[in-house]
Scaffold this motif. Structure first.
Motif, PDB file in Angstrom:
ATOM      1  N   ARG A 194       0.834  -1.199   0.000  1.00  0.00           N
ATOM      2  CA  ARG A 194       0.000   0.000   0.000  1.00  0.00           C
ATOM      3  C   ARG A 194       0.870   1.250   0.000  1.00  0.00           C
ATOM      4  O   ARG A 194       1.751   1.398   0.842  1.00  0.00           O
ATOM      5  CB  ARG A 194      -0.895   0.012   1.238  1.00  0.00           C
ATOM      6  CG  ARG A 194      -1.758  -1.224   1.381  1.00  0.00           C
ATOM      7  CD  ARG A 194      -2.310  -1.331   2.784  1.00  0.00           C
ATOM      8  NE  ARG A 194      -3.162  -2.510   2.941  1.00  0.00           N
ATOM      9  CZ  ARG A 194      -3.607  -2.937   4.113  1.00  0.00           C
ATOM     10  NH1 ARG A 194      -3.282  -2.289   5.224  1.00  0.00           N
ATOM     11  NH2 ARG A 194      -4.374  -4.009   4.187  1.00  0.00           N
ATOM     12  N   ARG A 195       0.572   2.154  -0.889  1.00  0.00           N
ATOM     13  CA  ARG A 195       1.376   3.367  -0.998  1.00  0.00           C
ATOM     14  C   ARG A 195       1.277   4.226   0.258  1.00  0.00           C
ATOM     15  O   ARG A 195       2.250   4.850   0.676  1.00  0.00           O
ATOM     16  CB  ARG A 195       0.927   4.173  -2.218  1.00  0.00           C
ATOM     17  CG  ARG A 195       1.759   5.423  -2.443  1.00  0.00           C
ATOM     18  CD  ARG A 195       1.406   6.080  -3.754  1.00  0.00           C
ATOM     19  NE  ARG A 195       2.226   7.250  -4.008  1.00  0.00           N
ATOM     20  CZ  ARG A 195       2.170   7.977  -5.122  1.00  0.00           C
ATOM     21  NH1 ARG A 195       1.334   7.630  -6.082  1.00  0.00           N
ATOM     22  NH2 ARG A 195       2.940   9.026  -5.283  1.00  0.00           N
ATOM     23  N   HIS A 196       0.083   4.292   0.853  1.00  0.00           N
ATOM     24  CA  HIS A 196      -0.097   5.109   2.053  1.00  0.00           C
ATOM     25  C   HIS A 196      -0.159   4.259   3.316  1.00  0.00           C
ATOM     26  O   HIS A 196      -0.591   4.735   4.369  1.00  0.00           O
ATOM     27  CB  HIS A 196      -1.354   5.967   1.929  1.00  0.00           C
ATOM     28  CG  HIS A 196      -1.230   7.054   0.905  1.00  0.00           C
ATOM     29  ND1 HIS A 196      -0.333   8.091   1.030  1.00  0.00           N
ATOM     30  CD2 HIS A 196      -1.868   7.249  -0.276  1.00  0.00           C
ATOM     31  CE1 HIS A 196      -0.431   8.895  -0.022  1.00  0.00           C
ATOM     32  NE2 HIS A 196      -1.344   8.405  -0.828  1.00  0.00           N
ATOM     33  N   LEU A 197       0.244   2.985   3.206  1.00  0.00           N
ATOM     34  CA  LEU A 197       0.378   2.085   4.351  1.00  0.00           C
ATOM     35  C   LEU A 197      -0.946   1.743   5.021  1.00  0.00           C
ATOM     36  O   LEU A 197      -0.972   1.251   6.143  1.00  0.00           O
ATOM     37  CB  LEU A 197       1.341   2.677   5.397  1.00  0.00           C
ATOM     38  CG  LEU A 197       2.744   2.998   4.872  1.00  0.00           C
ATOM     39  CD1 LEU A 197       3.565   3.686   5.954  1.00  0.00           C
ATOM     40  CD2 LEU A 197       3.447   1.736   4.402  1.00  0.00           C
ATOM     41  N   MET A 198      -2.061   2.007   4.351  1.00  0.00           N
ATOM     42  CA  MET A 198      -3.366   1.638   4.887  1.00  0.00           C
ATOM     43  C   MET A 198      -4.301   1.335   3.719  1.00  0.00           C
ATOM     44  O   MET A 198      -4.108   1.834   2.608  1.00  0.00           O
ATOM     45  CB  MET A 198      -3.949   2.753   5.753  1.00  0.00           C
ATOM     46  CG  MET A 198      -4.225   4.045   5.025  1.00  0.00           C
ATOM     47  SD  MET A 198      -4.759   5.327   6.162  1.00  0.00           S
ATOM     48  CE  MET A 198      -3.278   5.527   7.119  1.00  0.00           C
ATOM     49  N   PRO A 199      -5.318   0.487   3.941  1.00  0.00           N
ATOM     50  CA  PRO A 199      -6.205   0.106   2.846  1.00  0.00           C
ATOM     51  C   PRO A 199      -7.083   1.262   2.387  1.00  0.00           C
ATOM     52  O   PRO A 199      -7.434   2.148   3.169  1.00  0.00           O
ATOM     53  CB  PRO A 199      -7.047  -1.027   3.443  1.00  0.00           C
ATOM     54  CG  PRO A 199      -6.996  -0.801   4.913  1.00  0.00           C
ATOM     55  CD  PRO A 199      -5.653  -0.189   5.197  1.00  0.00           C
ATOM     56  N   ARG A 200      -7.452   1.243   1.113  1.00  0.00           N
ATOM     57  CA  ARG A 200      -8.275   2.301   0.542  1.00  0.00           C
ATOM     58  C   ARG A 200      -9.613   2.428   1.254  1.00  0.00           C
ATOM     59  O   ARG A 200     -10.082   3.540   1.506  1.00  0.00           O
ATOM     60  CB  ARG A 200      -8.494   2.012  -0.951  1.00  0.00           C
ATOM     61  CG  ARG A 200      -9.479   2.943  -1.654  1.00  0.00           C
ATOM     62  CD  ARG A 200      -9.042   4.388  -1.602  1.00  0.00           C
ATOM     63  NE  ARG A 200      -7.741   4.581  -2.221  1.00  0.00           N
ATOM     64  CZ  ARG A 200      -7.120   5.755  -2.270  1.00  0.00           C
ATOM     65  NH1 ARG A 200      -7.664   6.819  -1.698  1.00  0.00           N
ATOM     66  NH2 ARG A 200      -5.948   5.856  -2.845  1.00  0.00           N
ATOM     67  N   ASP A 201     -10.253   1.303   1.623  1.00  0.00           N
ATOM     68  CA  ASP A 201     -11.564   1.393   2.263  1.00  0.00           C
ATOM     69  C   ASP A 201     -11.473   2.060   3.635  1.00  0.00           C
ATOM     70  O   ASP A 201     -12.408   2.726   4.083  1.00  0.00           O
ATOM     71  CB  ASP A 201     -12.219   0.015   2.383  1.00  0.00           C
ATOM     72  CG  ASP A 201     -11.380  -0.972   3.185  1.00  0.00           C
ATOM     73  OD1 ASP A 201     -10.219  -0.653   3.501  1.00  0.00           O
ATOM     74  OD2 ASP A 201     -11.893  -2.062   3.489  1.00  0.00           O
ATOM     75  N   MET A 202     -10.328   1.909   4.302  1.00  0.00           N
ATOM     76  CA  MET A 202     -10.143   2.575   5.591  1.00  0.00           C
ATOM     77  C   MET A 202     -10.075   4.087   5.397  1.00  0.00           C
ATOM     78  O   MET A 202     -10.664   4.863   6.166  1.00  0.00           O
ATOM     79  CB  MET A 202      -8.865   2.062   6.246  1.00  0.00           C
ATOM     80  CG  MET A 202      -8.545   2.680   7.594  1.00  0.00           C
ATOM     81  SD  MET A 202      -7.047   1.931   8.271  1.00  0.00           S
ATOM     82  CE  MET A 202      -6.686   3.070   9.599  1.00  0.00           C
ATOM     83  N   MET A 203      -9.381   4.535   4.364  1.00  0.00           N
ATOM     84  CA  MET A 203      -9.289   5.964   4.086  1.00  0.00           C
ATOM     85  C   MET A 203     -10.650   6.527   3.693  1.00  0.00           C
ATOM     86  O   MET A 203     -11.050   7.608   4.129  1.00  0.00           O
ATOM     87  CB  MET A 203      -8.258   6.206   2.982  1.00  0.00           C
ATOM     88  CG  MET A 203      -6.833   5.835   3.383  1.00  0.00           C
ATOM     89  SD  MET A 203      -5.670   5.868   2.001  1.00  0.00           S
ATOM     90  CE  MET A 203      -5.754   7.593   1.530  1.00  0.00           C
ATOM     91  N   ASP A 204     -11.402   5.773   2.864  1.00  0.00           N
ATOM     92  CA  ASP A 204     -12.731   6.228   2.451  1.00  0.00           C
ATOM     93  C   ASP A 204     -13.674   6.324   3.639  1.00  0.00           C
ATOM     94  O   ASP A 204     -14.493   7.240   3.735  1.00  0.00           O
ATOM     95  CB  ASP A 204     -13.303   5.268   1.401  1.00  0.00           C
ATOM     96  CG  ASP A 204     -12.549   5.347   0.083  1.00  0.00           C
ATOM     97  OD1 ASP A 204     -11.845   6.354  -0.132  1.00  0.00           O
ATOM     98  OD2 ASP A 204     -12.646   4.398  -0.714  1.00  0.00           O
ATOM     99  N   ASN A 205     -13.561   5.376   4.571  1.00  0.00           N
ATOM    100  CA  ASN A 205     -14.415   5.395   5.753  1.00  0.00           C
ATOM    101  C   ASN A 205     -14.114   6.607   6.627  1.00  0.00           C
ATOM    102  O   ASN A 205     -15.019   7.241   7.178  1.00  0.00           O
ATOM    103  CB  ASN A 205     -14.216   4.106   6.556  1.00  0.00           C
ATOM    104  CG  ASN A 205     -15.128   4.043   7.766  1.00  0.00           C
ATOM    105  OD1 ASN A 205     -16.344   4.040   7.634  1.00  0.00           O
ATOM    106  ND2 ASN A 205     -14.528   4.004   8.950  1.00  0.00           N
TER     107      ASN A 205
END
Length: 297
Positions: A194-205
């Motif tokens: 992961r580029r930002h070290l966290m999953p995309r769905d976590m960022m969207d949430n």
């Protein structure tokens, strides 16, 4: 107080002192980085365990990553020579040699520095692996390395953060944000899918539930900003995959007809649904096993 009472009090205090000594954590030992070129960090005992033989491949066998290889090698050599260098995040496709590249560049850097033969040259560069679950102990490790004369790459493979995990704060502070900051003799290399070290769905949430969506994820995303170099790895083409296979076959001296090799290698990738350096290596292990050829050298 009678002599008997005094003796009993002293005996009680002595027992308490002995009990406290038994349960007290052991004194932290200074790291002896002369024991090996690579170590694994064990936070329970604040111990750096030397690694006698590092699991790595020759740098020349890593194909399809020429640009990131050269960038990482240049950054690593500058650091080994005492010059400014960046923390590095190697991110992207699975199985494309992110961790292999770190280990191979480390070995190649030491080999080249040793080849220069200067008596006053830099000490051997050390590679220290810290496991993902031990990231909260990173400040302790940094403190242990700070006074040492050696320069060290602290390396974490498959780094990422999920859900309510707050250990990323320890990493942020250790890399740049703390009062002491990162020691001058340490850089931090990490690999992640992961580029930002966290999953995309976590960022969207975070965006959808926060009063201020921008600020909600800024703290977590800013972790990747602590890495001065972002090196991206992408899925390899068929030609790159076959070049990896050919490189391994030539290096290990595996006797197989070129057309048979191509057919088997492509079939192997098809059955696994991907082409990558890891897939290529798994095929080579299978091939070498069938040929009765140890993979050495």
């Amino acid at each position: 107080m009678t002599d008997l009472a005094t003796d009993q009090t002293l005996a009680t205090l002595l027992r308490i002192a002995n009990a406290l000594e038994r349960i007290a954590p052991p004194a932290r030992k200074a790291a002896d980085l002369t024991l090996a070129d690579a170590f694994v960090w064990h936070p329970a005992g604040s111990e750096l365990a030397p690694v006698a033989k590092v699991n790595r491949v020759a740098l020349s066998l890593l194909r399809g990553v020429d640009r990131v290889r050269d960038t990482l090698a240049e950054n690593t050599e500058r650091f080994a020579k005492g010059l400014p260098a960046n923390n590095v995040l190697l991110w992207g496709a699975r199985g494309m040699g992110k961790s292999s590249l770190v280990k191979s560049v480390h070995a190649d850097t030491n080999r080249r520095l040793k080849g220069e033969g200067s008596q006053s040259g830099p000490l051997p560069l050390k590679l220290i692996e810290i496991h993902r679950e031990d990231i909260e102990s990173l400040p302790v490790l940094m403190g242990l390395l700070r006074p040492d004369a050696h320069r060290a790459i602290v390396f974490c493979d498959d780094l990422s953060f999920d859900g309510e995990d707050t250990s990323y704060k320890s990493l942020k502070a250790a890399l740049d944000g703390g009062v002491e900051g990162r020691p001058g003799n340490v850089v931090f290399y990490a690999t992640s899918n992961r580029r930002h070290l966290m999953p995309r769905d976590m960022m969207d949430n975070e965006r959808s539930t926060a009063i201020n969506p921008g600020e909600a994820i800024e703290e977590k995303v800013s972790l990747s900003d602590r890495f001065g170099l972002w090196l991206g790895f992408h899925k390899c083409s068929q030609d790159e995959y076959l070049a990896m296979i050919d490189g391994y076959v030539g290096h290990f001296g595996l006797a197989i007809a070129p057309e048979t090799l191509r057919q088997e290698a492509l079939e192997w990738a098809t059955t696994r649904g991907s082409r990558s350096g890891r897939t290529a290596w798994q095929y080579i292990q299978d091939l070498a096993g069938r040929l009765g050829k140890p993979l050495e050298g």
